[in-house]
Scaffold this motif. Sequence first.
Motif, PDB file in Angstrom:
ATOM      1  N   THR A 157      66.248 -18.126 -24.949  1.00  0.00           N
ATOM      2  CA  THR A 157      65.458 -19.419 -24.775  1.00  0.00           C
ATOM      3  C   THR A 157      65.149 -19.902 -26.209  1.00  0.00           C
ATOM      4  O   THR A 157      65.416 -19.588 -27.195  1.00  0.00           O
ATOM      5  CB  THR A 157      63.810 -18.532 -24.505  1.00  0.00           C
ATOM      6  OG1 THR A 157      63.349 -17.948 -25.586  1.00  0.00           O
ATOM      7  CG2 THR A 157      63.910 -17.681 -23.302  1.00  0.00           C
ATOM      8  N   THR A 158      64.539 -21.180 -25.822  1.00  0.00           N
ATOM      9  CA  THR A 158      64.281 -22.196 -27.029  1.00  0.00           C
ATOM     10  C   THR A 158      62.699 -22.695 -26.527  1.00  0.00           C
ATOM     11  O   THR A 158      62.429 -23.005 -25.686  1.00  0.00           O
ATOM     12  CB  THR A 158      65.436 -23.258 -27.060  1.00  0.00           C
ATOM     13  OG1 THR A 158      65.468 -23.912 -28.272  1.00  0.00           O
ATOM     14  CG2 THR A 158      65.327 -24.159 -25.788  1.00  0.00           C
ATOM     15  N   THR A 159      62.463 -23.330 -27.679  1.00  0.00           N
ATOM     16  CA  THR A 159      61.322 -24.115 -27.797  1.00  0.00           C
ATOM     17  C   THR A 159      61.752 -25.473 -28.378  1.00  0.00           C
ATOM     18  O   THR A 159      62.799 -25.686 -28.862  1.00  0.00           O
ATOM     19  CB  THR A 159      60.081 -23.634 -28.708  1.00  0.00           C
ATOM     20  OG1 THR A 159      60.481 -23.632 -29.797  1.00  0.00           O
ATOM     21  CG2 THR A 159      59.582 -22.360 -27.909  1.00  0.00           C
TER      22      THR A 159
ATOM     23  N   LEU B 272      55.288 -13.390 -31.237  1.00  0.00           N
ATOM     24  CA  LEU B 272      56.296 -12.541 -31.659  1.00  0.00           C
ATOM     25  C   LEU B 272      56.890 -11.809 -30.636  1.00  0.00           C
ATOM     26  O   LEU B 272      58.269 -11.809 -30.367  1.00  0.00           O
ATOM     27  CB  LEU B 272      55.793 -11.543 -32.660  1.00  0.00           C
ATOM     28  CG  LEU B 272      55.366 -12.189 -34.138  1.00  0.00           C
ATOM     29  CD1 LEU B 272      54.420 -10.929 -34.762  1.00  0.00           C
ATOM     30  CD2 LEU B 272      56.697 -12.229 -34.788  1.00  0.00           C
ATOM     31  N   ASP B 273      55.875 -11.495 -29.279  1.00  0.00           N
ATOM     32  CA  ASP B 273      56.421 -10.679 -28.341  1.00  0.00           C
ATOM     33  C   ASP B 273      57.435 -11.523 -27.651  1.00  0.00           C
ATOM     34  O   ASP B 273      58.414 -11.123 -27.157  1.00  0.00           O
ATOM     35  CB  ASP B 273      55.368 -10.405 -27.606  1.00  0.00           C
ATOM     36  CG  ASP B 273      55.614  -8.861 -26.697  1.00  0.00           C
ATOM     37  OD1 ASP B 273      56.822  -8.468 -26.793  1.00  0.00           O
ATOM     38  OD2 ASP B 273      54.984  -8.343 -26.295  1.00  0.00           O
ATOM     39  N   ALA B 274      57.070 -12.885 -27.358  1.00  0.00           N
ATOM     40  CA  ALA B 274      57.715 -13.666 -26.575  1.00  0.00           C
ATOM     41  C   ALA B 274      59.092 -14.215 -27.020  1.00  0.00           C
ATOM     42  O   ALA B 274      60.192 -14.373 -26.512  1.00  0.00           O
ATOM     43  CB  ALA B 274      56.885 -14.884 -26.338  1.00  0.00           C
ATOM     44  N   GLU B 275      59.126 -14.206 -28.386  1.00  0.00           N
ATOM     45  CA  GLU B 275      60.167 -14.469 -29.397  1.00  0.00           C
ATOM     46  C   GLU B 275      60.997 -13.169 -29.583  1.00  0.00           C
ATOM     47  O   GLU B 275      62.374 -13.320 -30.275  1.00  0.00           O
ATOM     48  CB  GLU B 275      60.040 -15.189 -30.503  1.00  0.00           C
ATOM     49  CG  GLU B 275      59.458 -16.562 -30.130  1.00  0.00           C
ATOM     50  CD  GLU B 275      60.451 -17.628 -30.163  1.00  0.00           C
ATOM     51  OE1 GLU B 275      61.651 -17.213 -29.900  1.00  0.00           O
ATOM     52  OE2 GLU B 275      59.947 -18.724 -29.726  1.00  0.00           O
ATOM     53  N   ARG B 276      60.684 -12.008 -28.948  1.00  0.00           N
ATOM     54  CA  ARG B 276      61.380 -10.605 -29.671  1.00  0.00           C
ATOM     55  C   ARG B 276      62.849 -10.755 -29.468  1.00  0.00           C
ATOM     56  O   ARG B 276      63.392 -10.357 -30.515  1.00  0.00           O
ATOM     57  CB  ARG B 276      60.564  -9.757 -28.841  1.00  0.00           C
ATOM     58  CG  ARG B 276      61.379  -8.083 -29.189  1.00  0.00           C
ATOM     59  CD  ARG B 276      60.465  -7.199 -28.490  1.00  0.00           C
ATOM     60  NE  ARG B 276      60.383  -7.371 -26.883  1.00  0.00           N
ATOM     61  CZ  ARG B 276      61.007  -6.963 -26.101  1.00  0.00           C
ATOM     62  NH1 ARG B 276      62.106  -6.272 -26.282  1.00  0.00           N
ATOM     63  NH2 ARG B 276      60.775  -6.988 -24.884  1.00  0.00           N
ATOM     64  N   VAL B 277      63.421 -11.139 -28.239  1.00  0.00           N
ATOM     65  CA  VAL B 277      64.831 -11.098 -28.115  1.00  0.00           C
ATOM     66  C   VAL B 277      65.701 -12.084 -29.106  1.00  0.00           C
ATOM     67  O   VAL B 277      66.570 -11.745 -29.607  1.00  0.00           O
ATOM     68  CB  VAL B 277      65.212 -11.245 -26.643  1.00  0.00           C
ATOM     69  CG1 VAL B 277      66.790 -11.507 -26.466  1.00  0.00           C
ATOM     70  CG2 VAL B 277      64.533 -10.309 -25.542  1.00  0.00           C
ATOM     71  N   ASN B 278      65.059 -13.176 -29.037  1.00  0.00           N
ATOM     72  CA  ASN B 278      65.599 -14.352 -29.870  1.00  0.00           C
ATOM     73  C   ASN B 278      65.455 -13.828 -31.537  1.00  0.00           C
ATOM     74  O   ASN B 278      66.525 -13.931 -32.253  1.00  0.00           O
ATOM     75  CB  ASN B 278      64.722 -15.532 -29.952  1.00  0.00           C
ATOM     76  CG  ASN B 278      65.003 -16.238 -28.379  1.00  0.00           C
ATOM     77  OD1 ASN B 278      65.952 -15.996 -27.953  1.00  0.00           O
ATOM     78  ND2 ASN B 278      63.967 -16.966 -28.176  1.00  0.00           N
ATOM     79  N   LEU B 279      64.404 -13.272 -31.987  1.00  0.00           N
ATOM     80  CA  LEU B 279      64.491 -12.761 -33.111  1.00  0.00           C
ATOM     81  C   LEU B 279      65.367 -11.601 -33.540  1.00  0.00           C
ATOM     82  O   LEU B 279      66.131 -11.704 -34.566  1.00  0.00           O
ATOM     83  CB  LEU B 279      63.003 -11.998 -33.465  1.00  0.00           C
ATOM     84  CG  LEU B 279      61.894 -13.188 -33.635  1.00  0.00           C
ATOM     85  CD1 LEU B 279      60.599 -12.804 -33.611  1.00  0.00           C
ATOM     86  CD2 LEU B 279      61.978 -13.825 -35.263  1.00  0.00           C
TER      87      LEU B 279
END
Length: 682
Positions: free
Chosen positions: A298-300, A416-423
């Motif tokens: 995902t992206t923002t 952090l949770d929403a970006e977990r996979v990206n991170l």
Amino acid sequence: MSSLGTDGGGTAYNTVSGDAVILGPVLMAQHIEGLRLPERAPDVPPSQGPPPSRVFVNRVQELAGLRDAAVALAGEPGPGMLHVVGVVDLVAVLGGFLRALGVGKEFVPAGVAECGALFRSLAAGKSLLVVVDNVQHAPEARTLLPPRGLLVAIGRRALPSLLMDGAVLIGVDPLDEAAGTELVRRWHADADYGTAAEVVRLCAGHPLALRAAVEWLAARPHLTLDDVVRDLTAAGRHGTGGVDMEGAHTVVGEGEEPQRGEAGVGEAVDTVLDSVLAEVSEHTRRIYDLLGTLPGTTTTTDLLRAAGAVRVDEALGELLSSRLAILVESPDRPRRFRLHDVARAHARLRARASTGGERRSVLRSVVDFYRDAAAHADALVLGDRFRIQPPPSRALAELSAKQPLFTGRPGALDWLDAERVNLEHVIRAAAEHGWHDDVWRLYESLWSLYHSRKHLAECVATGRLAIEAAQHEARPDVEVRMRNQVARAAYELGDLDHADSELTSATELLGLAGDPRLSGVVWETRGLIALARDRAAEARDLFERALAANRAVPDRHGVVVQSYNVGQALVAGGRWSEALDVLDAAAEAARTAGDDPMLPRIELVRARALGGRGELDRAVAAAVAAADGAAELGQLAKVDQALTLLASLAERADEAPLRAAYEEKLRELREVMGLKPPSVAD
């Protein structure tokens, strides 16, 4: 009367008679009565639409919306229908409309304005339905709007400016599994439902992509729909770099070109997507290709701007209206977007056309963005805890264009949770590029997420990369920290042997680490393992050593944490009153230091100590305070523990209704956390 000679030598007579007043010469034409004119076109309403498709599924809601719009905007349109596919030359399109309305081709004006005016004049008395397919610009649609009736402008992207003209926007989303599977099985009658559904998933429900896939199969009668699935899956996994459709991370070496064998169904689908992209603006194509370069799923808008994109909002709007991208549900503040699976594989293939240097530059910007953002989030979630890495180089406000990425502890934890996979993908990408300092810094920041939301298996898996990064950097202090984080996750997973192994390796490096707090974190984890093995006295000794190490610095947060741990060991040993004294002092120190995240944890252990002394009312009050505080901070694992304790206390107090209420709340919480519901024994 006059006579005019004729070629045949005869005489023709033209007579002017009656009370006519002649003001000039009179010109008379020979044989007027015998002049033959072209036959008039039949006076029938035009009906130029394509024949109805025999293979049509779903779209019930969209068709209902179209009928409602027709009635609201124009009443029921009459039988007249004008249809055009693709607006390229408006004069030619209007000319076709005028001829269909009975205008001879020699009388069709040469200019757009004149054609439009004549079209509106002729259409004024008629009720027409005008359908324009593949419209790309609002002015085109406006020119073809009939005075009465209805214009249906169909395009791959929305034209929001038409809303100002009173238009009704009807979105046509990709087909869902049921409708898409029905369509595939109408095209391919003997298709297995499950296989057809997988084709729909791999094509993201796009009808054009599905048609391309089935047409590819129709040209190869010796193959089956299973071959389509295999080919589409391979197209998504190989030669595209980044994250494939299953979420696995693959990398193609810089400078390599994607390899393909015989033209497959993936290339047929790619051709469809190429045609869609050809109709969007250049900056939208740039962002589409950029999305093929980014790690993660995902992206923002803030991430895209950090990666160098321009006109981001406009481009994302175009990708959404073209049905190439979708909005992703997220509990935190930034709106998140992702490409459809079929488009993501295509975008990664296109991204390979850029140079290795360009891709590396984009990735460098992305890693920098996430490293600083994660550090800010960690600082908000866990406050003034011991960290090895320096503070982020940019302020939080510098990472976003319009509003902060997150505010407050719960917001930071949700981000952090929403970006977990990206991170996690960013960490892997940084490791593959040899950016070892970024790897361990990102992993250190992620402890606040892993510990708070209990993504423990991921913590162990990603920790291996962080340990290797510390070794590459020849940083024994960092390696101790990384091994301890892995050991903590393994301990909470119940893998005490793995945790012991990591701590043994970390202990061997303590003499090189320097900071006494590193010894403290290792002793703390060893103390937790001792507690898990029911060795309360040993655990208390280890926690006391960790407490002394933090007092020597001094580290106020470390002192609070280790005091809390000493209290846990005392409770485990049945020394309730001593535990309460230590915990009361720890709570006062936490409030003085503003260390709010520790307060629910301390209250939870106080509740156990009070319950051990038989003071059930006070124990319930402490457990409720722990649940409330943890919920406010987004510490769902602590909420779970508090509710479990409350149910146990209610049972001891013989309060069946209270126990039932706590257990119901616990079930709801575990559903939110994606965990199994508690058993009766809980």
